[in-house]
Design an enzyme around this catalytic site. Structure first.
Site, PDB file in Angstrom:
ATOM      1  CB  SER A 158     -39.562   4.636   9.202  1.00 43.89           C
ATOM      2  OG  SER A 158     -39.157   3.625  10.009  1.00 43.89           O
ATOM      3  CE  LYS A 159     -41.917   3.218   1.452  1.00 46.79           C
ATOM      4  NZ  LYS A 159     -41.902   4.226  -0.401  1.00 46.79           N
ATOM      5  NE  ARG A 160     -35.354   2.656   7.045  1.00 51.88           N
ATOM      6  CZ  ARG A 160     -34.212   2.430   8.459  1.00 51.88           C
ATOM      7  NH1 ARG A 160     -34.529   1.642   9.097  1.00 51.88           N
ATOM      8  NH2 ARG A 160     -35.054   3.594   8.826  1.00 51.88           N
ATOM      9  CE1 TYR A 177     -45.528   7.007   4.225  1.00 50.56           C
ATOM     10  CE2 TYR A 177     -45.580   5.194   1.644  1.00 50.56           C
ATOM     11  CZ  TYR A 177     -44.565   6.053   2.874  1.00 50.56           C
ATOM     12  OH  TYR A 177     -43.909   4.875   3.917  1.00 50.56           O
ATOM     13  N   GLY A 204     -43.492   0.431   6.659  1.00 54.05           N
ATOM     14  CA  GLY A 204     -44.658  -0.550   4.966  1.00 54.05           C
ATOM     15  C   GLY A 204     -45.468   0.475   5.291  1.00 54.05           C
TER      16      GLY A 204
END
Ligand code: GLU
Length: 491
Positions: free
Chosen positions: A246-248, A15, A251
């Site tokens: 980060s996404k990791r 995204y 979230g």
């Protein structure tokens, strides 16, 4: 200065991240400030990880934020042949060479360097092949990669970064890097430069993580005979533990979409993101679009990494409090008609909309939105925290019940008496309800706050809120009286 041309080149592998959005906004501001062009280029060379969904998400996210581009989207994969042609040109001009070293050979050399505690760098074995030797290996069907010939000269590759100042890297420290893989695919480092040259990019404004690529990319610019772009690398955004967001690890909180889904105003988010790494030189934080275009400069980008102040699990602040405060500022100050339209969307989604709000109750609706917005942080708050204004079933904060009702059992009687007095008032206005409440408190010899807070709890469900007598007037007599009479349910 010739026409400013900047680019936003996301890799469509997820995204639109708030870090990516910030990069896009900085480039957009710079283009708009200088009457230049912003090019949107989708760097989709990683076929396995690039998705159509991600491309759409990036485009939707930028559009929602109000970031418009002048050219593109261009797609990097559409230019693969051009990237390979550039590599072939470098080969023909002896600025690159074919390397036939096998994986195993390279691995052995790397391990040997490791054992000797030396830094590994390709030892240029194939750079020394004669044209005949090279041709013979190729004719024998040996696979090869194409490596860039880093000039064999003393000194450094140096450039004047608009944010970090002069950055240098010794030629001797740069490996002869691969520009085309053995399967014929160009490497990203090369594709990125070839595209920037073709798109006539004058300023490369990107994350600090790009800084490791810059010296090698400058060598490519030079070898391809192109005029170098000006670089400005932006600081990273870290979390409170100094880890890159980060996404990791964080979230959905780092996705632009998250803010859209949680009732942010697009410009409020953009305004917040700009402040993650840029300042106007004073303490100013709120800028309209035009003000920001006027105030923005590359020189105002900070070198220090910025901090995204977010504590996972803190229910009060589901994201950086500064983001919420900036959003609240815009909610509070935008024209009431405009916010009324946005709140209407939220109420409709929650089944709280009454068509009369567009008709005979328009005045009431706008006055109510205006009253309650002073305390809210997002558009969602109008339908959640503000639900009591639009519906008769609403949640009551347990701590409000505890603090404002249960502590004093007599309030049960007092609030129904207050309801009777309100019912009997000739005019149900803020002044009148205030007068009655204060009179009653004096008669009972209690603090008016006791009655006021108790009334707030049963009428709005909340511990705090705007001035109670304005709230009562906005709620209207019928609702107020009915809710006060219903106080027993809390005991
Ligand atoms: N596609 C790269 C990224 O998303 C862009 C790097 C650059 O700006 O040169 O990180």
């Amino acid at each position: 200065m010739s026409e400013v041309r900047v680019r936003f080149p996301p890799s469509p592998t997820g995204y639109l991240h708030i870090g990516g959005a910030r990069t896009a906004i900085y480039n957009w501001l710079f283009a708009r400030k200088h009457g230049g062009k912003l090019v949107l280029r989708i760097e989709d060379t990683d076929a396995e990880r690039s998705t159509q969904e991600s491309i759409q998400g990036i485009i939707d996210g930028l559009t929602w934020l109000g970031i418009d581009w002048d050219e593109g989207p261009y797609f990097q994969t559409a230019h693969a042949a051009e990237h390979v042609a550039a590599a072939n040109r470098l080969l023909a001009e002896s600025k690159a060479y074919k390397c036939f070293c096998t994986k195993e050979e390279l691995e052995a050399k790397r391990e040997a360097a490791l054992a000797a505690k030396a830094d590994y760098k390709y030892d240029r074995t194939c750079r020394c092949l004669t044209p005949e030797e090279s041709a013979a290996k190729e004719a024998a069907g040996m696979p090869f990669v194409i490596r860039f010939k880093v000039p064999d000269r003393p000194g450094t590759v140096a450039f004047d970064d608009k944010v970090y100042g002069v950055v240098e890297r010794a030629y001797a420290d740069i490996e002869d890097f691969v520009i085309v893989r053995s399967n014929g695919a160009p490497l990203y480092l090369l594709s990125n430069v070839v595209d920037d040259i073709r798109d006539r990019i004058t300023h490369i404004i990107r994350g600090q993580d790009g800084l490791t690529n810059t010296p090698r990319q400058i060598l490519l610019y030079e070898a391809l005979g192109a005029q170098l772009a000006t670089y400005a690398h932006m600081p990273l955004t870290l979390d409170l533990n100094r880890a890159k967001i980060s996404k990791r690890s964080h979230g959905e909180i780092v996705a632009v979409q998250f803010y859209r889904d949680h009732g942010f105003l697009p410009w409020a988010l953009a305004n917040f993101l700009v402040l993650l790494g840029w300042s106007s030189g004073d303490d100013r934080e709120i800028f309209s679009r035009e003000e920001l275009i006027a105030a923005f400069s590359l020189e105002g980008i900070n070198r220090a990494n910025s901090v995204f102040n977010y504590r996972p699990g803190d229910p009060k602040f589901f994201t950086d409090p500064k983001a919420l405060n900036i959003n609240a500022h815009y909610l509070r100050t935008m024209p009431v008609e405009e916010i009324g339209g946005l709140v209407a969307e939220e109420l409709k989604k929650e089944g709280l909309w009454d068509p009369a709000y567009d008709g005979e109750r328009r005045g009431w609706y706008l006055a109510t939105v205006d009253l309650i917005r002073s305390r809210f942080h997002t558009l969602k708050d109008f339908a959640t925290l503000g639900r009591a204004y639009f519906a008769d079933e609403f949640e009551v904060e347990p701590q409000a019940v505890e603090k404002n009702l249960r502590k004093n059992a007599e309030l049960k009687t007092w609030l129904s008496q207050l309801a009777d007095r309100f019912a009997a008032l000739p005019a149900f206005t803020g002044e009148e309800t205030e007068r009655v409440a204060r009179e009653m408190a004096a008669e009972l010899n209690v603090k008016p706050g006791l009655l006021i807070n108790a009334a707030r709890t049963v009428v709005t469900g909340r511990v705090a809120g705007p001035s109670m007598f304005e709230v009562l007037a906005a709620m209207g007599r019928d609702r107020v009286v009915a809710r006060l009479r219903d106080v027993e349910k809390f005991y």
